[in-house]
Scaffold this motif. Structure first.
Motif, short mmCIF file in Angstrom:
data_model
loop_
_atom_site.label_atom_id
_atom_site.label_comp_id
_atom_site.label_asym_id
_atom_site.label_seq_id
_atom_site.Cartn_x
_atom_site.Cartn_y
_atom_site.Cartn_z
N GLY A 1 16.75 0.06 -9.55
CA GLY A 1 15.44 -0.35 -9.06
C GLY A 1 14.88 0.43 -7.88
N GLY A 2 15.36 1.62 -7.64
CA GLY A 2 14.83 2.43 -6.54
C GLY A 2 13.36 2.74 -6.70
N MET A 3 12.96 3.11 -7.92
CA MET A 3 11.54 3.41 -8.18
C MET A 3 10.72 2.13 -8.05
N ARG A 4 11.29 1.03 -8.48
CA ARG A 4 10.57 -0.24 -8.39
C ARG A 4 10.25 -0.60 -6.94
N ILE A 5 11.23 -0.44 -6.07
CA ILE A 5 11.00 -0.76 -4.65
C ILE A 5 9.85 0.07 -4.11
N GLY A 6 9.85 1.37 -4.43
CA GLY A 6 8.79 2.25 -3.95
C GLY A 6 7.42 1.82 -4.41
N PHE A 7 7.30 1.43 -5.68
CA PHE A 7 6.00 1.03 -6.21
C PHE A 7 5.60 -0.37 -5.75
N GLU A 8 6.56 -1.24 -5.53
CA GLU A 8 6.23 -2.56 -4.98
C GLU A 8 5.72 -2.42 -3.55
N ARG A 9 6.33 -1.53 -2.78
CA ARG A 9 5.87 -1.31 -1.41
C ARG A 9 4.46 -0.73 -1.38
N ALA A 10 4.10 -0.03 -2.46
CA ALA A 10 2.74 0.54 -2.54
C ALA A 10 1.73 -0.48 -3.06
N GLY A 11 2.19 -1.72 -3.28
CA GLY A 11 1.28 -2.78 -3.68
C GLY A 11 1.34 -3.18 -5.13
N GLY A 12 2.34 -2.68 -5.87
CA GLY A 12 2.40 -2.95 -7.30
C GLY A 12 3.23 -4.16 -7.67
N GLN A 13 3.01 -4.63 -8.90
CA GLN A 13 3.80 -5.72 -9.47
C GLN A 13 4.45 -5.22 -10.74
N CYS A 14 5.76 -5.32 -10.80
CA CYS A 14 6.51 -4.89 -11.98
C CYS A 14 6.41 -5.97 -13.06
N VAL A 15 5.96 -5.58 -14.25
CA VAL A 15 5.80 -6.55 -15.33
C VAL A 15 6.81 -6.34 -16.46
N TYR A 16 7.63 -5.28 -16.36
CA TYR A 16 8.65 -5.04 -17.38
C TYR A 16 9.63 -4.01 -16.86
N SER A 17 10.91 -4.19 -17.22
CA SER A 17 11.92 -3.20 -16.83
C SER A 17 12.93 -3.03 -17.96
N SER A 18 13.52 -1.84 -18.02
CA SER A 18 14.51 -1.54 -19.04
C SER A 18 15.62 -0.69 -18.44
N GLU A 19 16.87 -1.09 -18.69
CA GLU A 19 18.05 -0.35 -18.23
C GLU A 19 19.24 -0.79 -19.08
N TRP A 20 19.94 0.17 -19.67
CA TRP A 20 20.99 -0.19 -20.61
C TRP A 20 22.34 -0.44 -19.96
N ASN A 21 22.63 0.19 -18.80
CA ASN A 21 23.95 0.08 -18.17
C ASN A 21 24.17 -1.33 -17.62
N LYS A 22 25.25 -1.98 -18.03
CA LYS A 22 25.44 -3.38 -17.67
C LYS A 22 25.71 -3.58 -16.18
N TYR A 23 26.33 -2.60 -15.53
CA TYR A 23 26.59 -2.73 -14.09
C TYR A 23 25.30 -2.54 -13.29
N SER A 24 24.46 -1.62 -13.76
CA SER A 24 23.16 -1.43 -13.11
C SER A 24 22.29 -2.67 -13.33
#
Length: 387
Positions: free
Chosen positions: A64-87
């Motif tokens: 979620g590093g990219m997510r944090i950056g875009f949330e700080r810029a005022g965005g709202q995440c509406v969907y995410s995808s990541e296959w690695n179970k530990y991540s």
């Protein structure tokens, strides 16, 4: 780790066992995943678009590093995808949402509408066999032909279906030269075919964190929406004063992070051997008032690329929390996984404040295009006149 004991009807238990067998998971993992999806769904249902100035999706999300950056810029995440179970585990611990698994199995129509697509896609070579055959027959090829079978294909099919206003793609610096430049050529051709104006630049994270970390960022804007005269520049605002290593280090560090005599001797002998051969390979001691080398996903093996000197003792590797700071993650970021997994995750992640800065530039550009034309012209004239 907490334990919960569940009671359920025989019929539900047998259904759960069948699901476990089909998924190839333990019963415990199957129940845990079901609970996570239940919690994630409830949280998503409570969200409204008004929570953010714009919406975005987070593909190949990692932790979620990219997510944090875009949330700080005022965005709202509406969907995410990541296959690695530990991540996924780390992502859920910090955002309360379970990313969808294999993006190749997700229909583009099932992904929510969004303003910006964000993706740190893996670098893969493209097969040109089918393309070459079509060329020999005088037939045109599109991104479906060129990128089929790669994860970049999934970025393209979502762009084609959802047509967000803009996108940000992140990759390693060597993307430009990968497969003798063919990979990058196909990427640019595919994005151009989808009618996006693309801008790219290799940026170094050392202006934001005490780490030399070069990554290529590709920013694109929808030409069908904004026309063909789109202008965008990576006019970044570096952090001042520039951070140095001592800014991210803990004072009291567990002795388990100190290199053993055996490992330290091995690293010294390895470095000496390559130095004698004229190579620059070897361990790196990070200066307290300087910056480090690039942290990688292999850091968990021996930590050799970034070691911290200790008076009267062998050097030590960074702790997971120090690795998080090295990438610009806040200290509030939770690390629920083992040290080994944490090192892999932060080594694969992004420099958060750099992404935030680029996100801000993208948002400002989109806002400019959505302002009344007279207001837009007036602002540009004032800037040119030095107001």
């Amino acid at each position: 780790m907490k334990q919960v004991h569940l009671r359920m009807e025989d019929e539900l238990y047998h259904e759960l066992m069948d699901c476990s067998d089909m998924a190839g998971q333990t019963l415990q993992d199957c129940v845990r995943e079901a609970v996570i999806y239940y919690i994630s769904a409830r949280k998503k249902n409570k969200k409204t678009k008004q929570e953010g100035q714009f919406t975005f999706i987070d593909l190949f999300a990692g932790i979620g590093g990219m997510r944090i950056g875009f949330e700080r810029a005022g965005g709202q995440c509406v969907y995410s995808s990541e296959w690695n179970k530990y991540s996924q585990q780390t992502y859920f611990a910090n955002f309360g949402e379970q990313p969808e698994g294999d993006i190749t199995q997700v229909a583009a129509s099932d992904i929510p509408e969004h303003d910006i697509l964000v993706a740190g896609f893996p670098c893969q070579p493209f097969s040109i066999a089918g393309v070459s055959k079509k060329n020999s027959l005088g037939r045109a090829t599109g991104f479906e032909d060129k990128t089929q079978g790669t994860l970049f294909f999934d970025v393209c099919r979502i762009l084609k279906k959802k047509r967000p206003k803009a996108f940000l793609l992140e990759n390693v610096k060597n993307l430009c030269s990968h497969d003798k430049g063919r990979t990058f050529q196909v990427i640019r051709e595919s994005l151009n075919e989808l009618d996006y104006e693309v801008f790219y630049e290799v940026l170094d994270g050392q202006n934001y964190v005490p780490q030399h970390r070069e990554r290529i960022l590709l920013v694109g804007f929808d030409r069908r929406r904004y026309g063909k005269d789109i202008v965008f520049e990576f006019k970044l605002t570096p952090k001042t004063p520039r951070p140095v290593m001592k800014d991210i280090l803990d004072r009291d560090v567990d002795g388990k992070y100190t290199l053993s005599d055996k490992l330290w001797l091995y690293l010294q002998n390895y470095a000496a051997k390559h130095k004698a051969a004229g190579n620059g390979f070897g361990y790196g001691i990070a200066a307290p008032d300087g910056i480090s080398r690039t942290i990688s996903a292999r850091y968990y093996k021996d930590g050799s690329e970034i070691l911290i000197a200790q008076e009267g003792k062998n050097p030590r590797r960074l702790t997971p929390r120090e690795c998080a700071r090295l990438q610009g993650f806040p200290d509030t970021f939770k690390i629920p996984v083992s040290d080994t997994q944490a090192y892999k995750q932060f080594g694969n992640s992004v420099v958060v404040p750099l992404i935030e800065n680029v996100a801000e530039l993208m948002v400002e550009k989109i806002k400019d295009y959505h302002k009344p034309f007279a207001e837009y012209v007036k602002e540009r004239e004032e800037m040119q006149n030095g107001y």
